[in-house]
Design a protein around this motif. Structure first.
Motif, PDB file in Angstrom:
ATOM      1  N   VAL A 120       3.091  -6.993   7.220  1.00  0.00           N
ATOM      2  CA  VAL A 120       4.512  -7.342   7.216  1.00  0.00           C
ATOM      3  C   VAL A 120       5.341  -6.102   6.914  1.00  0.00           C
ATOM      4  O   VAL A 120       4.842  -5.106   6.391  1.00  0.00           O
ATOM      5  N   GLU A 121       6.609  -6.185   7.257  1.00  0.00           N
ATOM      6  CA  GLU A 121       7.532  -5.098   6.943  1.00  0.00           C
ATOM      7  C   GLU A 121       8.296  -5.452   5.676  1.00  0.00           C
ATOM      8  O   GLU A 121       8.875  -6.532   5.562  1.00  0.00           O
ATOM      9  N   LEU A 122       8.281  -4.558   4.721  1.00  0.00           N
ATOM     10  CA  LEU A 122       9.024  -4.766   3.477  1.00  0.00           C
ATOM     11  C   LEU A 122       9.597  -3.423   3.055  1.00  0.00           C
ATOM     12  O   LEU A 122       8.942  -2.631   2.389  1.00  0.00           O
ATOM     13  N   SER A 123      10.808  -3.172   3.475  1.00  0.00           N
ATOM     14  CA  SER A 123      11.440  -1.892   3.161  1.00  0.00           C
ATOM     15  C   SER A 123      12.342  -2.041   1.943  1.00  0.00           C
ATOM     16  O   SER A 123      12.825  -3.120   1.638  1.00  0.00           O
ATOM     17  N   ILE A 124      12.544  -0.937   1.256  1.00  0.00           N
ATOM     18  CA  ILE A 124      13.414  -0.896   0.091  1.00  0.00           C
ATOM     19  C   ILE A 124      14.595   0.010   0.416  1.00  0.00           C
ATOM     20  O   ILE A 124      14.430   1.207   0.663  1.00  0.00           O
TER      21      ILE A 124
ATOM     22  N   MET B 134       3.315  -1.480   4.111  1.00  0.00           N
ATOM     23  CA  MET B 134       3.234  -0.046   3.832  1.00  0.00           C
ATOM     24  C   MET B 134       4.504   0.378   3.109  1.00  0.00           C
ATOM     25  O   MET B 134       5.617   0.046   3.539  1.00  0.00           O
ATOM     26  N   ALA B 135       4.362   1.095   2.016  1.00  0.00           N
ATOM     27  CA  ALA B 135       5.528   1.526   1.245  1.00  0.00           C
ATOM     28  C   ALA B 135       6.311   2.595   1.986  1.00  0.00           C
ATOM     29  O   ALA B 135       5.738   3.544   2.517  1.00  0.00           O
ATOM     30  N   ALA B 136       7.622   2.431   2.016  1.00  0.00           N
ATOM     31  CA  ALA B 136       8.512   3.446   2.585  1.00  0.00           C
ATOM     32  C   ALA B 136       9.943   3.040   2.313  1.00  0.00           C
ATOM     33  O   ALA B 136      10.309   1.876   2.497  1.00  0.00           O
ATOM     34  N   SER B 137      10.741   3.973   1.863  1.00  0.00           N
ATOM     35  CA  SER B 137      12.161   3.714   1.723  1.00  0.00           C
ATOM     36  C   SER B 137      12.818   3.784   3.089  1.00  0.00           C
ATOM     37  O   SER B 137      12.430   4.580   3.949  1.00  0.00           O
TER      38      SER B 137
ATOM     39  N   LEU C 104       0.858  -1.185   0.000  1.00  0.00           N
ATOM     40  CA  LEU C 104       0.000   0.000   0.000  1.00  0.00           C
ATOM     41  C   LEU C 104       0.895   1.236   0.000  1.00  0.00           C
ATOM     42  O   LEU C 104       1.737   1.411   0.881  1.00  0.00           O
ATOM     43  N   PHE C 105       0.709   2.090  -0.999  1.00  0.00           N
ATOM     44  CA  PHE C 105       1.524   3.296  -1.148  1.00  0.00           C
ATOM     45  C   PHE C 105       0.559   4.485  -1.234  1.00  0.00           C
ATOM     46  O   PHE C 105       0.199   4.935  -2.317  1.00  0.00           O
TER      47      PHE C 105
ATOM     48  N   ALA D  40       5.846   2.904   8.335  1.00  0.00           N
ATOM     49  CA  ALA D  40       5.907   1.505   7.918  1.00  0.00           C
ATOM     50  C   ALA D  40       6.182   0.599   9.118  1.00  0.00           C
ATOM     51  O   ALA D  40       5.644  -0.512   9.200  1.00  0.00           O
ATOM     52  N   LYS D  41       7.001   1.074  10.051  1.00  0.00           N
ATOM     53  CA  LYS D  41       7.289   0.300  11.259  1.00  0.00           C
ATOM     54  C   LYS D  41       6.052   0.185  12.134  1.00  0.00           C
ATOM     55  O   LYS D  41       5.808  -0.858  12.743  1.00  0.00           O
TER      56      LYS D  41
END
Length: 230
Positions: free
Chosen positions: A140-144, A100-103, A7-8, A112-113
């Motif tokens: 879930v956490e999915l960071s880029i 949640m989208a976040a760099s 989700l962004f 996102a956390k």
């Protein structure tokens, strides 16, 4: 294992090269099934949600983005609220993994956390209105880990800077806000947002900034001997 839906949410007035670069990076992950850009309704400096969607459709139609990326309107102006409300609106028997989208390089990584414990809370306890996110939804956490797209001076590309460039008729800064896209696509985005076509710039401006395009046009109308001399 089910793939992750990212989700962004955001205002995206307008979408910038930085927004789209982050979405693309998520879409490239083998763990991701889709990336949903959730666009709020508020108009900013004359830029509407409809124009944002038009820009997305233009870029997507030119094959510039992964087909995993979608854009959807939301009635909520707050990006955080929009993300949680998306999950509240899912059918009660819905299942799936969401992030949640976040760099990791950006300030919005905190949201996102917080996403994981908040979704867990809303799925078990509910919100103040008694609503619950479906128990089958797994946050879930999915960071880029990627540096944000920036201008030449190191300033991050932002929608605010794009709007200022539009107000100043500053095409150079506007162009730099979409570094990964071809010139023709960026010109079309400019026209969508301003209604100003390239014809309204001075000839000297276009020759200075788009010399390669001008040369191609000139050579296209020359015969072979003229091209060689040119």
């Amino acid at each position: 294992m089910n793939k992750i839906t990212v989700l962004f949410p955001g205002g995206f007035k307008p979408l910038t090269g930085a927004h789209l670069a982050l979405a693309q990076r998520y879409a490239e992950s083998p763990q991701v099934g889709e990336v949903l850009l959730l666009v709020g309704p508020t108009m900013r400096d004359g830029i509407t949600r409809e124009k944002t969607i038009e820009i997305f459709d233009l870029i997507q139609g030119n094959g510039e983005l992964s087909d995993k990326i979608e854009i959807r309107p939301t009635q909520y102006n707050s990006p955080i609220v929009a993300a949680y409300e998306y999950l509240f609106d899912l059918p009660s028997d819905a299942t799936g993994r969401y992030a949640m989208a976040a760099s990791t390089k950006g300030d919005d990584y905190v949201r996102a956390k917080d996403f994981i414990p908040n979704v867990d809370k809303y799925a078990t306890i509910g919100d103040k209105k008694g609503r619950k996110i479906p128990i089958g939804i797994d946050a879930v956490e999915l960071s880029i880990d990627v540096d944000p797209e920036t201008y030449a001076n190191g300033t991050p590309i932002s929608a605010t800077a794009v709007r200022q460039a539009i107000g100043n008729r500053d095409y150079e800064t506007f162009r730099a806000s979409y570094p990964q896209f071809e010139e023709a696509v960026v010109k079309n985005i400019w026209q969508i947002l301003t209604g100003v076509s390239e014809a309204l710039f001075t000839k000297d401006w276009w020759i200075k900034n788009l010399q390669e395009d001008v040369t191609d046009v000139i050579e296209a109308i020359m015969n072979t001997s003229e091209k060689n001399r040119h």
